[in-house]
Write an enzyme that holds these catalytic residues in place. Structure first.
Site, PDB file in Angstrom:
ATOM      1  N   ASP A  56       1.091  -1.136  -0.052  1.00  0.00           N
ATOM      2  CA  ASP A  56      -0.072  -0.242  -0.352  1.00  0.00           C
ATOM      3  C   ASP A  56       0.950   1.330   0.195  1.00  0.00           C
ATOM      4  O   ASP A  56       1.760   0.911   0.155  1.00  0.00           O
ATOM      5  CB  ASP A  56      -1.120  -0.080   1.356  1.00  0.00           C
ATOM      6  CG  ASP A  56      -0.123  -0.701   2.444  1.00  0.00           C
ATOM      7  OD1 ASP A  56       0.519   0.091   2.463  1.00  0.00           O
ATOM      8  OD2 ASP A  56      -1.322  -1.209   3.608  1.00  0.00           O
TER       9      ASP A  56
ATOM     10  N   ASP B 256      -8.530  -4.716  14.642  1.00  0.00           N
ATOM     11  CA  ASP B 256      -9.997  -5.237  13.960  1.00  0.00           C
ATOM     12  C   ASP B 256      -9.694  -6.179  12.882  1.00  0.00           C
ATOM     13  O   ASP B 256     -10.977  -6.269  11.554  1.00  0.00           O
ATOM     14  CB  ASP B 256     -10.867  -3.672  13.008  1.00  0.00           C
ATOM     15  CG  ASP B 256      -9.407  -2.860  12.698  1.00  0.00           C
ATOM     16  OD1 ASP B 256      -8.302  -3.587  11.810  1.00  0.00           O
ATOM     17  OD2 ASP B 256     -10.053  -2.402  11.947  1.00  0.00           O
TER      18      ASP B 256
ATOM     19  N   HIS C  57      -8.429  -5.964   9.679  1.00  0.00           N
ATOM     20  CA  HIS C  57      -7.839  -5.411   8.754  1.00  0.00           C
ATOM     21  C   HIS C  57      -6.257  -6.522   8.293  1.00  0.00           C
ATOM     22  O   HIS C  57      -5.610  -6.168   9.068  1.00  0.00           O
ATOM     23  CB  HIS C  57      -7.853  -3.399   8.464  1.00  0.00           C
ATOM     24  CG  HIS C  57      -6.737  -3.102   8.802  1.00  0.00           C
ATOM     25  ND1 HIS C  57      -7.080  -2.620  10.232  1.00  0.00           N
ATOM     26  CD2 HIS C  57      -4.983  -2.988   8.905  1.00  0.00           C
ATOM     27  CE1 HIS C  57      -5.552  -2.438  10.436  1.00  0.00           C
ATOM     28  NE2 HIS C  57      -4.374  -2.547   9.599  1.00  0.00           N
TER      29      HIS C  57
ATOM     30  N   GLU D 257     -10.348  -2.199   5.266  1.00  0.00           N
ATOM     31  CA  GLU D 257     -11.332  -2.161   6.758  1.00  0.00           C
ATOM     32  C   GLU D 257     -11.990  -2.696   7.046  1.00  0.00           C
ATOM     33  O   GLU D 257     -12.770  -3.508   5.686  1.00  0.00           O
ATOM     34  CB  GLU D 257     -11.489  -0.407   7.034  1.00  0.00           C
ATOM     35  CG  GLU D 257     -10.249   0.226   7.026  1.00  0.00           C
ATOM     36  CD  GLU D 257      -9.681   0.568   8.028  1.00  0.00           C
ATOM     37  OE1 GLU D 257      -9.364  -0.401   9.109  1.00  0.00           O
ATOM     38  OE2 GLU D 257      -7.930   0.726   8.177  1.00  0.00           O
TER      39      GLU D 257
END
Length: 261
Positions: free
Chosen positions: A67, A136, A138, A143
């Site tokens: 990314d 979480d 991800h 996400e």
């Protein structure tokens, strides 16, 4: 999915680095997908040590980015391109010619995303993709509730993510970009081998959901269950919520040594 429980982050880094070294011995020009953050640093340090000692030759390796920030100049010290140059390329003795990544400064960001997906395919695909995981669930910047078929695309950072990342920008959240380009989950799943490293008690719930929970967009990393060769390496703290921890320890302790991960 294979789950390997190791004593600590250093042991996990060594295990994964040896798998990467074995890959490079078999395929010297392997395309290695890399991630930023603190979690994979023990991997990069262990692999660089192997290169320095002559245990493996990484001179023909290729490096692919997971990314990148949108709008941050490539030469900015906190662009992920710059971070990976410092943490991966230079320690392995590689130049930027060995590097592949999306153009975060492109005027047409969507076209840049599509071009990166195409470039990865034309390069023969990623041989081994390293991944971290958020609390979480991800992976990359996918996400919760990201499409499990998503391709490389632009994503908007949450305010909390920008607050968290401000420490890399002299504590000034105004300097943290609002958007990133990330490989989508569908793109990530095209790599031949996925290796996720998670350490610390804070990742325990996400690891349990990834490995033992249902495949669901609410935990993007659970998509690894769909991959034919996915390895999750966790320290004891990150493994603390796994119901099948004893089974995972038994299977790894008794697998053939030649099989690797």
């Amino acid at each position: 999915m294979e789950v390997v429980i190791v004593p600590d982050a250093e042991a996990g880094g060594e295990l994964i680095a040896e798998a990467m070294a074995d890959l490079l011995r078999r395929k010297p020009d392997a395309l290695l997908g890399v991630a930023t953050g603190s979690t994979p640093l023990p991997i990069y340090e262990a692999l660089a040590a192997k290169v320095s000692s002559g245990a493996v030759d990484a001179s023909s390796a290729r490096i692919a980015q997971l990314d990148e920030y949108v709008g941050l100049p490539a030469e900015h010290p906190e662009s992920y391109r710059s971070v990976l140059r410092r943490e991966v390329l230079e320690p392995l003795g590689l130049g930027m010619a060995a590097f592949m990544g999306p153009d975060g400064t492109a005027e047409d960001v969507q076209a840049a995303c599509e071009a990166y997906d195409k470039a990865l395919a034309e390069a023969g695909g990623v041989d081994l993709q390293l991944l971290g995981i958020g609390t979480d669930g991800h992976i990359g910047f996918n996400e919760p509730c990201s499409s499990l078929a998503s391709r490389t695309r632009i994503k908007t950072l949450t305010e909390q993510t920008r607050v968290d990342n401000a420490r890399f920008f002299e504590g000034e959240i105004e300097q943290v970009p609002h958007h990133v380009i990330t490989q989508g989950i569908g793109t990530i799943l095209e790599a031949r081998h996925l290796v996720l490293l998670a350490t610390g008690e804070g990742k325990a719930d996400a690891v349990a959901a990834t490995v033992e929970g249902p495949v669901a967009a609410v935990c993007p990393a659970s998509a690894l269950q769909l991959h034919p060769h996915a390895t999750v390496v966790v320290d004891e703290a990150a493994a603390s919520k796994l119901k099948l921890a004893d089974y995972f320890r038994h299977t790894f302790a008794n697998k053939p040594g030649w099989q690797g991960i």
